[in-house]
Design a protein around this motif. Structure first.
Motif, mmCIF file in Angstrom:
data_model
loop_
_atom_site.group_PDB
_atom_site.id
_atom_site.type_symbol
_atom_site.label_atom_id
_atom_site.label_comp_id
_atom_site.label_asym_id
_atom_site.label_seq_id
_atom_site.Cartn_x
_atom_site.Cartn_y
_atom_site.Cartn_z
ATOM 1 N N GLN A 190 0.767 -1.228 -0.128
ATOM 2 C CA GLN A 190 -0.010 -0.011 -0.015
ATOM 3 C C GLN A 190 0.744 1.306 -0.346
ATOM 4 N N ILE A 191 2.076 1.323 0.758
ATOM 5 C CA ILE A 191 2.840 2.455 0.914
ATOM 6 C C ILE A 191 3.449 2.410 -0.655
ATOM 7 N N ASN A 192 3.889 1.321 -1.480
ATOM 8 C CA ASN A 192 4.260 1.626 -2.830
ATOM 9 C C ASN A 192 3.182 2.443 -3.674
ATOM 10 N N TYR A 193 1.902 1.936 -3.543
ATOM 11 C CA TYR A 193 0.771 2.473 -4.248
ATOM 12 C C TYR A 193 0.826 4.167 -3.955
ATOM 13 N N ILE A 194 0.819 4.416 -2.615
ATOM 14 C CA ILE A 194 0.837 5.822 -2.226
ATOM 15 C C ILE A 194 1.904 6.627 -2.796
ATOM 16 N N LEU A 195 3.299 6.124 -2.896
ATOM 17 C CA LEU A 195 4.406 6.787 -3.160
ATOM 18 C C LEU A 195 4.445 6.881 -4.669
ATOM 19 N N LEU A 196 3.739 5.646 -5.413
ATOM 20 C CA LEU A 196 3.671 5.780 -6.929
ATOM 21 C C LEU A 196 2.846 7.111 -7.314
ATOM 22 N N HIS A 197 1.737 7.113 -6.564
ATOM 23 C CA HIS A 197 0.863 8.369 -6.757
ATOM 24 C C HIS A 197 1.590 9.572 -6.780
ATOM 25 N N GLU A 198 2.280 9.786 -5.699
ATOM 26 C CA GLU A 198 2.982 11.185 -5.648
ATOM 27 C C GLU A 198 3.913 11.566 -6.573
ATOM 28 N N LEU A 199 4.693 9.986 -6.874
ATOM 29 C CA LEU A 199 5.993 10.303 -7.916
ATOM 30 C C LEU A 199 5.160 10.718 -9.480
ATOM 31 N N VAL A 200 4.076 10.121 -9.666
ATOM 32 C CA VAL A 200 3.192 10.547 -10.800
ATOM 33 C C VAL A 200 2.861 11.898 -10.980
ATOM 34 N N HIS A 201 2.471 12.444 -9.545
ATOM 35 C CA HIS A 201 2.441 14.109 -9.635
ATOM 36 C C HIS A 201 3.593 14.821 -9.921
ATOM 37 N N PHE A 202 4.728 14.292 -9.473
ATOM 38 C CA PHE A 202 5.897 15.078 -9.687
ATOM 39 C C PHE A 202 6.200 14.884 -11.191
ATOM 40 N N LYS A 203 5.999 13.639 -11.874
ATOM 41 C CA LYS A 203 6.484 13.270 -13.343
ATOM 42 C C LYS A 203 5.503 14.190 -14.250
ATOM 43 N N ARG A 204 4.364 14.571 -13.837
ATOM 44 C CA ARG A 204 3.194 15.218 -14.684
ATOM 45 C C ARG A 204 3.650 16.749 -14.441
ATOM 46 N N LYS A 205 4.664 17.218 -13.595
ATOM 47 C CA LYS A 205 4.716 18.520 -13.184
ATOM 48 C C LYS A 205 3.386 19.269 -12.698
ATOM 49 N N ASP A 206 2.572 18.551 -11.936
ATOM 50 C CA ASP A 206 1.319 19.024 -11.343
ATOM 51 C C ASP A 206 1.407 20.047 -10.225
ATOM 52 N N LEU A 207 2.630 20.101 -9.750
ATOM 53 C CA LEU A 207 2.688 21.376 -8.741
ATOM 54 C C LEU A 207 2.907 22.552 -9.718
ATOM 55 N N TRP A 208 3.512 22.602 -10.731
ATOM 56 C CA TRP A 208 3.678 23.593 -11.498
ATOM 57 C C TRP A 208 2.279 24.391 -12.054
ATOM 58 N N VAL A 209 1.588 23.100 -12.573
ATOM 59 C CA VAL A 209 0.405 23.297 -13.039
ATOM 60 C C VAL A 209 -0.499 24.202 -11.931
ATOM 61 N N ASN A 210 -0.429 23.767 -10.741
ATOM 62 C CA ASN A 210 -1.224 24.146 -9.620
ATOM 63 C C ASN A 210 -0.823 25.538 -9.152
ATOM 64 N N TRP A 211 0.380 25.908 -9.194
ATOM 65 C CA TRP A 211 0.926 27.221 -9.000
ATOM 66 C C TRP A 211 0.441 28.464 -10.295
ATOM 67 N N ILE A 212 0.426 27.682 -11.174
ATOM 68 C CA ILE A 212 -0.077 28.749 -12.443
ATOM 69 C C ILE A 212 -1.626 29.027 -12.280
ATOM 70 N N ALA A 213 -2.210 28.054 -11.981
ATOM 71 C CA ALA A 213 -3.666 27.992 -11.942
ATOM 72 C C ALA A 213 -4.176 28.889 -10.610
ATOM 73 N N ARG A 214 -3.269 28.692 -9.520
ATOM 74 C CA ARG A 214 -3.647 29.503 -8.293
ATOM 75 C C ARG A 214 -3.287 31.149 -8.688
#
Length: 611
Positions: free
Chosen positions: A224-248
């Motif tokens: 289960q920890i692997n699934y959680i970490l996989l999800h967060e790494l996908v966020h990083f891979k997709r540059k979602d934090l950058w998208v969130n900052w631009i949208a904000r």
């Protein structure tokens, strides 16, 4: 005043309002498309559709298009409402602001005193922006500033208090590094244990970290920890934090628009679902069921992560988790045909909603900072009527000059419905059987309707007084006598008729008198769209319209700039006319300049037309 200069020079709030209105229409249509294709498109493509909105909001300028939705929709009432708030014609205080001069009984332009003009324009400048615009601008800017400060402070405080307690479990770190290798991520991303998050989350643009709550390792097993970490790494891979900052950043600028806030939160929901879809694509179908169970356990164990632009979290509300579970249970495969259809539909919607109404063809501009204008480029000539149109440009402006050889062809058009509503320049041209026209005098707007219903000051048409709201006072007029000579100066209504004037409107200040520029410096009115009329010694009438308040295209011109244009075109006499969103040049069925108002032509009281 700094605020006034910001309004005059950049018109930032007007741009924000216009792009916000366009984006609102796009959001409504986008939500309709997403609903119609909800069973045909996968969640990753639903999330990608939001990128079109972000791009549209980031564009400082959009081209004019013949397929723009604003070519086909009638925004006249909305335009008039906006004009009432943002583009009110400035009611002239003739006793204080106009040039003090005297007319003799001959209909010629009178000399004026430069000092008087400088004083008048300085007084006009101090009150040039209606107080309601200043208050609304302050309110908007204060909201942007407050939200920006709160966002920065909250992120700084959160970053400071999460601490640096690193996860050291070798097995966990080994599994984490294997996941990074599979996703081809080389960036160092520490795993940080902190009591300040209640759900695992990716945090930090430049120093990314995955934050894990206390007790995390004891609550979830290694899979289960692997699934959680996989999800967060996908966020990083997709540059979602950058998208969130631009949208904000964008919703902070458009904080007054509830549709954009709604779109922001819908985008965040789609982001999490798209991240889930990408994560389960990296595991087997059997493991996808375990991934779904991990989401359920996470929702039961922890609350949602803080709603900050710098965080991308696996958690969410129960309703959001439910949607994500349904997506995992019944994943949708997107066919190429449906994907192409959605791309075409969204592309058409974006192009028709973010573009502006069609105006004339793009002019050719050659910069000449010394003369601050251009002669002889991109001429449009009507040989049958002796009309020439030339493009002009300066350090802060672009515009048009129209030269009319026969001054007797210039007439004044007045709205047919005085006291009720004004007309557009195109209406004036059509109704009078003319081929060209520009906006003329200002209008009196005591009720704040912004519809150009009442000409301000004295208005003379074909030798007759058609409107007079100042009684027997003398005001600065601009008009033509019966010989076609442009006359400037102060007159009463009686003097207009006694001096055999044919057409006249009320506006100021004078720019050139008897071959000399009479504006001191830049005139004191700031940079804005401008309209003016002048005349050469040979009788040629000069129309000048300068675009403004459009960053990346034309900010506008000062009165000094406008006077310089007339001087370069060898005018003997010239006067400033109503400007701002009124500034317009119309010729042979087309608007020749770029209007400031996205909703098209403004409703005016008067226009000079060429028959």
């Amino acid at each position: 005043m700094l605020l006034q200069q910001l309004v005059n020079y950049l018109s930032l709030f007007n741009w924000v309002m216009m792009i916000s209105a366009k984006a609102s229409i796009f959001v409504i249509l986008l939500l309709g498309v997403k609903f119609a294709l909800r069973a045909k498109l996968g969640v990753r493509y639903h999330y990608m559709l939001w990128s079109v909105l972000l791009i549209g909001l980031l564009l400082p300028w959009t081209p004019a298009s013949s397929v723009s939705v604003y070519n086909f929709l009638d925004f006249s009432q909305l335009q008039q409402s906006i004009a009432a708030i943002f583009n009110q014609s400035h009611q002239l205080d003739y006793e204080k602001k106009e040039v003090q001069s005297h007319l003799d009984n001959t209909p010629v332009a009178v000399s004026t005193d430069n000092k008087a003009i400088s004083t008048a324009t300085a007084q006009r400048s101090s009150n040039g922006v209606p107080i309601i615009i200043q208050l609304i601008y302050i309110d908007w800017f204060s909201g942007v500033l407050l939200l920006s400060v709160l966002t920065v402070i909250s992120n700084k405080q959160f970053s400071a208090k999460i601490g640096n307690e690193l996860i050291t479990d070798e097995r966990l770190l080994s599994n984490f590094n294997n996941l990074k290798l599979k996703l081809k991520i080389d960036t160092e991303i520490p795993l940080v244990r902190t009591r300040y998050v209640q759900s695992p989350a990716l945090f930090g643009l430049f120093r990314p970290r995955i934050l894990l709550p206390f007790g995390f390792e004891q609550t979830f097993n290694s899979e289960q920890i692997n699934y959680i970490l996989l999800h967060e790494l996908v966020h990083f891979k997709r540059k979602d934090l950058w998208v969130n900052w631009i949208a904000r950043l964008l919703v902070t600028i458009h904080w007054f628009n509830p549709l954009l806030w709604y779109a922001y939160f819908r985008m965040k929901e789609d982001q999490e679902m798209a991240c889930d879809a990408r994560a389960i694509s990296r595991i087997t179908p059997e493991q996808a069921n375990d991934y779904a169970y991990t989401l359920i356990k996470l929702a039961e164990t922890y609350s949602s992560a803080p709603r900050m632009a710098c965080i991308a979290s696996l958690g969410g509300s129960k309703s959001q988790i439910k949607k994500r579970l349904l997506m995992i249970a019944k994943p949708k495969k997107t066919s190429v045909n449906w994907l192409l259809l959605s791309v075409v539909v969204i592309g058409v919607i974006a192009f028709t909603t973010f573009t502006s109404p069609k105006v004339s063809a793009e002019p050719i501009y050659n910069q000449n900072a010394n003369n601050r204008q251009i002669d002889g480029t991109a001429k449009a000539i009507d040989s049958s009527s002796g009309i020439t149109i030339e493009d002009i440009t300066g350090p802060t402006y672009r515009g048009k000059v129209m030269l009319i050889q026969d001054p007797k062809r210039v007439k004044l058009a007045v709205t047919k419905n005085i006291g009720i509503t004004g007309e557009r320049v195109s209406d004036f041209v059509k109704d009078t059987g003319a081929i060209a026209g520009i906006n003329a005098g200002g209008f009196y707007d005591p009720d704040g309707k912004g519809n150009g219903a009442i000409p301000d000051g004295i208005t003379l048409q074909d030798g007759k007084i058609v409107s007079n709201n100042i009684g027997d006072k003398a005001v600065n007029i601009a008009g033509f006598d019966k010989q076609g000579k442009l006359v400037l100066g102060r007159m009463t209504a009686k003097q207009l008729q006694d001096n055999n004037m044919r057409e006249a409107v009320t506006f100021s200040p004078n720019l050139m008198v008897n071959g000399k520029v009479v504006i001191a410096g830049d005139g004191g009115w700031g940079i804005a769209p401008r309209t003016g009329i002048g005349q050469r010694a040979d009788g040629t009438v000069i129309f000048v319209v300068i675009d403004g308040r459009q960053p990346s295209w034309s900010l506008g011109a000062t009165l000094g700039d406008l006077a310089k244009v007339f001087e370069n075109y060898h005018a003997v006499n010239a006067v400033n006319l109503d400007g701002g969103s009124s500034s317009e040049m119309f010729f042979q069925g087309k608007v020749q300049n770029r209007l400031w108002n996205v909703f098209g032509e403004r409703y005016l009281a008067t226009a000079f037309v060429v028959k």
